[in-house]
Write a protein that holds these residues in place. Structure first.
Motif, mmCIF file in Angstrom:
data_model
loop_
_atom_site.group_PDB
_atom_site.id
_atom_site.type_symbol
_atom_site.label_atom_id
_atom_site.label_comp_id
_atom_site.label_asym_id
_atom_site.label_seq_id
_atom_site.Cartn_x
_atom_site.Cartn_y
_atom_site.Cartn_z
ATOM 1 N N ASN A 291 0.821 -1.224 0.000
ATOM 2 C CA ASN A 291 0.000 0.000 0.000
ATOM 3 C C ASN A 291 0.851 1.267 0.000
ATOM 4 O O ASN A 291 0.464 2.288 0.565
ATOM 5 C CB ASN A 291 -0.948 0.024 1.215
ATOM 6 N N ARG B 184 -6.957 1.887 -10.145
ATOM 7 C CA ARG B 184 -6.614 1.446 -8.785
ATOM 8 C C ARG B 184 -7.324 2.298 -7.739
ATOM 9 O O ARG B 184 -7.844 1.786 -6.740
ATOM 10 C CB ARG B 184 -5.101 1.556 -8.583
ATOM 11 N N ASN B 185 -7.355 3.615 -7.980
ATOM 12 C CA ASN B 185 -7.917 4.524 -6.985
ATOM 13 C C ASN B 185 -9.403 4.302 -6.737
ATOM 14 O O ASN B 185 -9.912 4.676 -5.678
ATOM 15 C CB ASN B 185 -7.673 5.977 -7.409
ATOM 16 N N LYS B 186 -10.086 3.719 -7.697
ATOM 17 C CA LYS B 186 -11.521 3.448 -7.513
ATOM 18 C C LYS B 186 -11.770 2.528 -6.325
ATOM 19 O O LYS B 186 -12.832 2.577 -5.708
ATOM 20 C CB LYS B 186 -12.102 2.830 -8.783
ATOM 21 N N ASP B 187 -10.783 1.695 -5.998
ATOM 22 C CA ASP B 187 -10.959 0.724 -4.917
ATOM 23 C C ASP B 187 -10.309 1.162 -3.613
ATOM 24 O O ASP B 187 -10.292 0.401 -2.648
ATOM 25 C CB ASP B 187 -10.375 -0.636 -5.343
ATOM 26 N N LEU B 188 -9.755 2.383 -3.585
ATOM 27 C CA LEU B 188 -9.070 2.843 -2.385
ATOM 28 C C LEU B 188 -9.960 3.746 -1.541
ATOM 29 O O LEU B 188 -10.670 4.600 -2.069
ATOM 30 C CB LEU B 188 -7.804 3.617 -2.760
ATOM 31 N N GLU B 189 -9.886 3.556 -0.234
ATOM 32 C CA GLU B 189 -10.629 4.430 0.675
ATOM 33 C C GLU B 189 -10.082 5.851 0.601
ATOM 34 O O GLU B 189 -10.837 6.827 0.641
ATOM 35 C CB GLU B 189 -10.519 3.880 2.101
#
Length: 670
Positions: free
Chosen positions: A464, A648-653
């Motif tokens: 991460n 990737r950012n779509k799945d990040l809090e």
């Protein structure tokens, strides 16, 4: 008689128009044209903003291959002297050849200005006597226009100027940039005045009152920070993906001045501290550059600046969690080590002091020195030593845009005696230049090159770590592009060694940037193509990706003051069990200090509408086919990376956007 068709483009920027008479002279290998008045059916509209106008220049016979053009403008009686910004000139010869002359310069006087044909030429390629003379005269003038200055002893030198308006026209902000910058600053201060906060020297008495500051200026991440700032997981996450991702390092042995033992820390399962260090799961952040420094005095009150050591643990669920904090470098009875098992406010206050120390380390070392000041040195050295026709100039000039003016404003408005940072940051007094000097003296070449830096800090396998992931891919893309361009012009190491302009560039950087002091790994001269490629990659990465990574998130992580206090006005506790919410509020900076810091971070995080993303080159300095193909491939790779980051950012809090190429500016421009 033979005719040359001259196509002249005026830049599409505000104020680029001239109504003066424009003259041109074509200079070739076999002669030159008369100085010709450029006149066509458009009349005075031929040189308005964005105009592309065609003219004929006649000669008694061919003047051979074109070497340069001379441009000048002369005022009419009915019009005043004005400023003109020609973009480029294209000349079609009677032999059917087309010559391109990149200009991209403000012409503000009635003097003759020479511009070279667009094919890049190294100094030893320039064999025509007029070309060599033009090259020498250009650098002679540049040495006058761009002079070194010592702003403060022990820090990189800067451009000598009396203020932003005394800078050469071509490096100043555009009208658009100036207007938006001033509006953003003025609107922020006006809002603070209307809220009655800018002049309040009172303590905060309720943490919810901090919401009143810029209640309308919020970002998704600043809201997230407000909600999660007390949490250990968010505290640890910021060392990887916040605005200072370059301090954390793997810890294989505890520093002697951090006497943490296995029975002091609580680790999951039956693991010991020694076992976790062997597995590579223990990490350290050491703020030793802040040691022994006196805090500023703000509102006639002494402020406090600590030099913490922070121990972190990578947990089995891949979180970076703090497990121990010591707020001063020297162990002692008055310097307790804090742990998550301590009382709520003891532990929270320890983290607050760390976050405040991180603000100073970030702003002065990571942000100001390692991006802004270095970028200025790279730019001034290039402008003094490398002419426009040189391939290095063509490659690097887009990455110097606005840098000299934004740094000039920083010296004027932020770190001067009356500047915001000087007046309102804990490290803004005498400590400021000490931190900068210590940071410069401890800087290494490897720390400026992200692949080497990640390896040295032992962070290759940390999960991460989006700064690392995106940064390494960006470095590789930039490196391939730079290698392609420079390998096209430099076929072997000997050509690098004999290019006196390249050598002067790196020599000036060593003298005026590093102050001729040893900086492990940084070359004093170039001996190989590979060495040149790596250094230029570092320069572009520093001026674009690295600056974005440490600048763009300032308001995200500092917009909620308790997460990033710019100053603290009580010392840390010397014994445990003495803190409370009231202590915390009394320790936080005063209201006016808080709002000045937040207003500045808002301003410095704000993109302007004439933002130019990495890899986009509105000014076409290269004319050869190979560089154009390499630029197109470079843009394609950046686009692919941008799409991958967005996916990737779509799945990040908490999305990490600071190294998305569409969000990275080409230069240090804010």
């Amino acid at each position: 008689m033979v005719n040359y068709e001259v196509i002249l483009s005026t830049a599409n920027v505000v104020g680029a128009t001239t109504f003066n008479n424009v003259f041109i002279k074509l200079v070739g290998t076999d002669g030159e044209s008369d100085r010709s008045w450029l006149m066509n059916l458009k009349g005075p509209l031929a040189f308005t903003t964005g105009a592309v106008s065609s003219f004929n220049v006649s000669c008694s016979e061919s003047i051979g291959k074109l070497v340069l053009i001379e441009l000048d403008k002369q005022r009419l009686l009915i019009f005043p002297e004005d400023n003109w910004f020609p973009a480029k000139v294209e000349v079609k010869s009677p032999e059917g050849d087309t010559y391109n002359f990149p200009v991209y310069r403000w012409i503000t006087d009635n003097e003759v200005h020479r511009f070279r044909e667009g094919k890049a030429l190294r100094v030893f390629d320039d064999i025509h006597h007029l070309g060599k003379y033009s090259r020498e005269q250009e650098l002679k003038q540049r040495e006058e226009d761009y002079r070194w200055d010592v702003y403060a002893e022990g820090i990189p030198h800067s451009i000598k100027s009396e203020g932003p308006l005394s800078l050469p026209c071509e490096v100043r902000f555009s009208f658009t940039k100036t207007t938006e910058f001033l509006f953003t600053a003025a609107s922020g201060l006006t809002e603070l005045q209307l809220n009655g906060l800018a002049d309040s020297k009172e303590n905060w008495t309720d943490i919810e009152d901090i919401n009143r500051v810029f209640c309308c200026k919020r970002t998704a991440i600043s809201d997230y920070a407000q909600e999660h700032w007390k949490e250990d997981a968010f505290f640890g996450y910021q060392f990887l993906n916040g605005v200072n991702p370059i301090l954390i390092q793997r810890c294989s042995a505890l520093p002697k001045n951090l006497p943490v033992t296995n029975d002091m820390v609580c680790l999951p399962g039956q693991s010991s501290l020694e076992d976790e260090m062997k597995k590579g799961n223990i990490y350290l952040c050491d703020y030793k550059r802040l040691d022994g420094l006196e805090g500023n005095t703000i509102n006639e009150k002494k402020q406090y600046l600590m030099a913490p050591l922070v121990l972190l643990h990578r947990t089995p669920d891949d979180k970076m969690m703090p497990i121990a904090i010591q707020l001063k470098q020297t162990p002692g009875d008055d310097n307790p080590i804090f742990f998550p098992s301590d009382s709520e406010y003891d532990w929270l206050m320890a983290k607050i002091f760390v976050r405040s120390a991180d603000f100073s380390e970030h702003q002065l070392n990571v942000h100001l020195l390692r991006t802004h000041l270095l970028a200025e040195v790279f730019a001034v050295s290039m402008l003094r030593n490398v002419p426009m026709v040189h391939p290095l100039y063509k490659l690097l000039v887009p990455h110097t845009r606005y840098t000299l003016q934004i740094n000039n404003l920083a010296r004027l408005l932020l770190i001067s005696e009356t500047g915001v940072f000087t007046g309102f940051a804990a490290s803004g007094g005498e400590a400021m230049f000490t931190i900068l000097k210590r940071s410069l003296s401890s800087m290494t070449y490897s720390s400026l090159c992200i692949p080497d830096d990640i390896a040295e800090r032992g962070l290759e396998a940390v999960p991460n770590f989006y700064y690392r992931d995106d940064g390494l891919r960006l470095w590789d893309i930039i490196h391939r592009f730079v290698q392609g361009i420079l390998s096209f012009y430099y076929k072997n190491d000997a050509e690098v060694q004999q290019d006196s302009e390249l050598q002067a560039w790196i020599s000036d950087i060593f003298e005026h940037g590093l102050l001729s002091q040893p900086c492990p790994g940084i070359p004093r001269s170039f001996t190989t193509v590979a060495e040149l490629v790596k250094f230029v990659t570092m320069v572009i990465f520093t001026c674009s990706a690295q600056h974005s990574a440490v600048n763009a998130g300032q308001y995200d992580y500092g917009g909620w003051m308790p997460n990033t206090p710019i100053s603290l006005q009580l010392p840390p506790p010397t014994t445990k069990g003495t803190t409370s919410e009231a202590t915390m509020l009394q320790t936080f900076p005063d209201v006016n200090t808080t709002v000045q810091g937040m207003a500045t971070m808002w301003l410095l995080s704000k993109q302007s509408s004439d933002f130019v993303p990495l890899g986009r080159y509105p000014e076409d300095h290269f004319s050869e086919e190979i560089p154009h193909k390499l630029i197109k491939a470079f843009q394609g790779e950046l686009q692919d990376l941008s799409e991958a980051i967005k996916a990737r950012n779509k799945d990040l809090e908490v999305p990490y956007t600071y190294m998305d190429p569409t969000e990275v500016e080409n230069s240090v421009a804010i």
